[in-house]
Design a protein around this motif. Sequence first.
Motif, PDB file in Angstrom:
ATOM      1  N   ALA A  92       6.766 -32.092   8.629  1.00  0.00           N
ATOM      2  CA  ALA A  92       7.577 -31.000   8.082  1.00  0.00           C
ATOM      3  C   ALA A  92       8.953 -31.505   7.643  1.00  0.00           C
ATOM      4  CB  ALA A  92       7.738 -29.897   9.123  1.00  0.00           C
ATOM      5  N   VAL A  93       9.543 -30.803   6.688  1.00  0.00           N
ATOM      6  CA  VAL A  93      10.898 -31.170   6.254  1.00  0.00           C
ATOM      7  C   VAL A  93      11.885 -30.835   7.372  1.00  0.00           C
ATOM      8  CG1 VAL A  93      10.417 -30.904   3.799  1.00  0.00           C
ATOM      9  CG2 VAL A  93      11.187 -28.918   5.129  1.00  0.00           C
ATOM     10  N   ASP A  94      13.049 -31.464   7.333  1.00  0.00           N
ATOM     11  CA  ASP A  94      14.023 -31.343   8.424  1.00  0.00           C
ATOM     12  C   ASP A  94      14.439 -29.907   8.693  1.00  0.00           C
ATOM     13  OD1 ASP A  94      13.947 -34.039   8.864  1.00  0.00           O
ATOM     14  OD2 ASP A  94      15.771 -34.489   7.720  1.00  0.00           O
ATOM     15  N   GLU A  95      14.563 -29.088   7.654  1.00  0.00           N
ATOM     16  CA  GLU A  95      15.030 -27.717   7.867  1.00  0.00           C
ATOM     17  C   GLU A  95      14.003 -26.888   8.633  1.00  0.00           C
ATOM     18  OE1 GLU A  95      15.053 -25.428   3.889  1.00  0.00           O
ATOM     19  OE2 GLU A  95      14.816 -27.534   3.333  1.00  0.00           O
ATOM     20  N   VAL A  96      12.739 -27.265   8.559  1.00  0.00           N
ATOM     21  CA  VAL A  96      11.701 -26.584   9.351  1.00  0.00           C
ATOM     22  C   VAL A  96      11.751 -27.075  10.795  1.00  0.00           C
ATOM     23  CG1 VAL A  96       9.222 -26.185   9.608  1.00  0.00           C
ATOM     24  CG2 VAL A  96      10.238 -26.257   7.328  1.00  0.00           C
ATOM     25  N   LYS A  97      11.860 -28.386  10.965  1.00  0.00           N
ATOM     26  CA  LYS A  97      11.944 -28.941  12.317  1.00  0.00           C
ATOM     27  C   LYS A  97      13.171 -28.404  13.059  1.00  0.00           C
ATOM     28  CE  LYS A  97       9.603 -33.323  11.239  1.00  0.00           C
ATOM     29  NZ  LYS A  97       9.754 -34.793  11.145  1.00  0.00           N
ATOM     30  N   ALA A  98      14.243 -28.148  12.320  1.00  0.00           N
ATOM     31  CA  ALA A  98      15.494 -27.719  12.948  1.00  0.00           C
ATOM     32  C   ALA A  98      15.380 -26.365  13.637  1.00  0.00           C
ATOM     33  CB  ALA A  98      16.610 -27.678  11.911  1.00  0.00           C
ATOM     34  N   VAL A  99      14.485 -25.491  13.160  1.00  0.00           N
ATOM     35  CA  VAL A  99      14.361 -24.153  13.757  1.00  0.00           C
ATOM     36  C   VAL A  99      13.250 -24.091  14.798  1.00  0.00           C
ATOM     37  CG1 VAL A  99      15.191 -23.116  11.612  1.00  0.00           C
ATOM     38  CG2 VAL A  99      12.727 -23.246  12.037  1.00  0.00           C
ATOM     39  N   ALA A 100      12.475 -25.164  14.936  1.00  0.00           N
ATOM     40  CA  ALA A 100      11.320 -25.157  15.834  1.00  0.00           C
ATOM     41  C   ALA A 100      11.730 -25.423  17.278  1.00  0.00           C
ATOM     42  CB  ALA A 100      10.306 -26.205  15.380  1.00  0.00           C
ATOM     43  N   ASP A 101      10.919 -24.945  18.203  1.00  0.00           N
ATOM     44  CA  ASP A 101      11.109 -25.238  19.622  1.00  0.00           C
ATOM     45  C   ASP A 101      10.566 -26.616  19.976  1.00  0.00           C
ATOM     46  OD1 ASP A 101      12.194 -22.645  20.414  1.00  0.00           O
ATOM     47  OD2 ASP A 101      10.196 -21.878  19.967  1.00  0.00           O
ATOM     48  N   ALA A 102       9.634 -27.107  19.166  1.00  0.00           N
ATOM     49  CA  ALA A 102       9.044 -28.423  19.406  1.00  0.00           C
ATOM     50  C   ALA A 102       8.466 -28.947  18.103  1.00  0.00           C
ATOM     51  CB  ALA A 102       7.952 -28.348  20.472  1.00  0.00           C
ATOM     52  N   VAL A 103       8.235 -30.246  18.051  1.00  0.00           N
ATOM     53  CA  VAL A 103       7.615 -30.900  16.899  1.00  0.00           C
ATOM     54  C   VAL A 103       6.392 -31.641  17.393  1.00  0.00           C
ATOM     55  CG1 VAL A 103       7.903 -32.568  15.026  1.00  0.00           C
ATOM     56  CG2 VAL A 103       9.853 -31.156  15.755  1.00  0.00           C
ATOM     57  N   THR A 104       5.237 -31.329  16.821  1.00  0.00           N
ATOM     58  CA  THR A 104       4.010 -32.004  17.208  1.00  0.00           C
ATOM     59  C   THR A 104       3.731 -33.155  16.241  1.00  0.00           C
ATOM     60  OG1 THR A 104       1.681 -31.663  17.799  1.00  0.00           O
ATOM     61  CG2 THR A 104       2.489 -30.472  15.876  1.00  0.00           C
ATOM     62  N   ASP A 105       2.565 -33.775  16.343  1.00  0.00           N
ATOM     63  CA  ASP A 105       2.208 -34.865  15.440  1.00  0.00           C
ATOM     64  C   ASP A 105       1.930 -34.326  14.034  1.00  0.00           C
ATOM     65  OD1 ASP A 105       2.381 -36.770  17.465  1.00  0.00           O
ATOM     66  OD2 ASP A 105       0.294 -36.485  18.066  1.00  0.00           O
ATOM     67  N   SER A 106       1.801 -35.221  13.073  1.00  0.00           N
ATOM     68  CA  SER A 106       1.563 -34.805  11.696  1.00  0.00           C
ATOM     69  C   SER A 106       0.139 -34.295  11.521  1.00  0.00           C
ATOM     70  CB  SER A 106       1.809 -35.966  10.730  1.00  0.00           C
ATOM     71  OG  SER A 106       0.710 -36.859  10.740  1.00  0.00           O
ATOM     72  N   VAL A 107      -0.080 -33.635  10.406  1.00  0.00           N
ATOM     73  CA  VAL A 107      -1.407 -33.100  10.112  1.00  0.00           C
ATOM     74  C   VAL A 107      -2.436 -34.218   9.973  1.00  0.00           C
ATOM     75  CG1 VAL A 107      -1.065 -33.084   7.598  1.00  0.00           C
ATOM     76  CG2 VAL A 107      -2.657 -31.453   8.644  1.00  0.00           C
ATOM     77  N   ASP A 108      -1.990 -35.401   9.570  1.00  0.00           N
ATOM     78  CA  ASP A 108      -2.926 -36.507   9.354  1.00  0.00           C
ATOM     79  C   ASP A 108      -3.538 -37.030  10.648  1.00  0.00           C
ATOM     80  OD1 ASP A 108      -2.682 -36.546   6.545  1.00  0.00           O
ATOM     81  OD2 ASP A 108      -0.820 -37.673   6.691  1.00  0.00           O
ATOM     82  N   VAL A 109      -2.902 -36.694  11.784  1.00  0.00           N
ATOM     83  CA  VAL A 109      -3.468 -37.091  13.077  1.00  0.00           C
ATOM     84  C   VAL A 109      -3.693 -35.848  13.943  1.00  0.00           C
ATOM     85  CG1 VAL A 109      -2.656 -39.470  13.136  1.00  0.00           C
ATOM     86  CG2 VAL A 109      -1.137 -37.647  13.902  1.00  0.00           C
ATOM     87  N   ASP A 110      -4.010 -34.721  13.268  1.00  0.00           N
ATOM     88  CA  ASP A 110      -4.423 -33.494  13.958  1.00  0.00           C
ATOM     89  C   ASP A 110      -3.359 -32.964  14.916  1.00  0.00           C
ATOM     90  OD1 ASP A 110      -6.936 -33.499  12.656  1.00  0.00           O
ATOM     91  OD2 ASP A 110      -7.753 -34.880  14.143  1.00  0.00           O
ATOM     92  N   GLY A 111      -2.130 -32.900  14.437  1.00  0.00           N
ATOM     93  CA  GLY A 111      -1.037 -32.421  15.277  1.00  0.00           C
ATOM     94  C   GLY A 111      -1.236 -31.011  15.802  1.00  0.00           C
ATOM     95  N   ALA A 112      -1.874 -30.143  15.017  1.00  0.00           N
ATOM     96  CA  ALA A 112      -2.120 -28.774  15.487  1.00  0.00           C
ATOM     97  C   ALA A 112      -3.036 -28.783  16.706  1.00  0.00           C
ATOM     98  CB  ALA A 112      -2.719 -27.932  14.363  1.00  0.00           C
ATOM     99  N   ALA A 113      -4.044 -29.646  16.689  1.00  0.00           N
ATOM    100  CA  ALA A 113      -4.961 -29.754  17.823  1.00  0.00           C
ATOM    101  C   ALA A 113      -4.238 -30.270  19.065  1.00  0.00           C
ATOM    102  CB  ALA A 113      -6.131 -30.678  17.463  1.00  0.00           C
ATOM    103  N   VAL A 114      -3.299 -31.187  18.880  1.00  0.00           N
ATOM    104  CA  VAL A 114      -2.503 -31.706  19.996  1.00  0.00           C
ATOM    105  C   VAL A 114      -1.742 -30.564  20.673  1.00  0.00           C
ATOM    106  CG1 VAL A 114      -0.561 -33.192  20.622  1.00  0.00           C
ATOM    107  CG2 VAL A 114      -2.250 -34.004  18.988  1.00  0.00           C
ATOM    108  N   GLU A 115      -1.090 -29.741  19.859  1.00  0.00           N
ATOM    109  CA  GLU A 115      -0.310 -28.629  20.413  1.00  0.00           C
ATOM    110  C   GLU A 115      -1.213 -27.600  21.090  1.00  0.00           C
ATOM    111  OE1 GLU A 115       2.621 -25.890  21.471  1.00  0.00           O
ATOM    112  OE2 GLU A 115       2.762 -28.027  20.970  1.00  0.00           O
TER     113      GLU A 115
END
Length: 295
Positions: A257-280
């Motif tokens: 995600a771009v920095d402005e999205v990460k800035a409002v998040a409570d956490a940052v998971t892995d990228s979509v290319d390594v299934d970050g949604a599944a990790v979370e």
Amino acid sequence: MSGEPTVLPTERTSEQWRPKLVALDIDGTLLKWVVGLGMSHEEVTPAVHDAVQGVLDAGAHVVLASGRAPHNMTVVADMLALHGHGERLWIVAANGAVVLRYPPMEVVHEVTFDARPAVRAVLERHPEALVAVEQRGIGYRVSAPFPEGELGGTTTVTDVEEMVANPVSRVIIRDPKATAEDFVKLAEGLGLHGTDYVVGWTAWLDLAPVGVSKASGLEYVAGQLGVDPADVLAIGDGRNDIEMLQWAGRGVAMGQAVDEVKAVADAVTDSVDVDGAAVELARWFPLAASGGMDG
């Protein structure tokens, strides 16, 4: 997958907390981006599929929340087998302007606006930009053909004034010759009244009614389900996910995600290319877990 998501101080860490509703963006969250193009691969990895099934098995609700049109979202719901647990799904489409149930597809809530002033203002500055308005269940009416693969369904070339003659829920404006940064500056300088906007990964601008976002659509769904926002987990990667991540009890940004999205998040998971949604999701809904949720 590379392990646990990045932990930020504000995130929920209580082992007693488990989401009652999981809101998931699609492109760049569940589906991987096609490198260099403003489209994603229409394929769900086994890890993401199984992680989503784990949420359903635990008794939580899964709600897809996307800028996509409804007919482009039901396809993803089918790939994820979201309706395999017997209940009709809630889906938030068009960046929150349209809420539907599926299957069968039934629009239960929609917000529209007069897009003519905003469209004219944008085209004055980008006269060669492409314009699209959804044709429900069919595809889009477009001012000229979009880059291949960016719009689903059938496209019909239509005069712009005719497209926006009546209130609409969303307008897409795309300029293949511009950049996302160009459109960010454009939108900030327009001073649009009665209209909100969000800029995508490319020179892609979504125009919507003021106050409408994925968060407002999810607020409607959560109200229907009796779920408090504090009990919602939301995952996304784009600028159109910012309100959703802020609204949810736990908002998680994808690793790319771009920095402005990460800035409002409570956490940052892995990228979509390594299934970050599944990790979370596995953090809160271990695949080996069984049984329903409390409360």
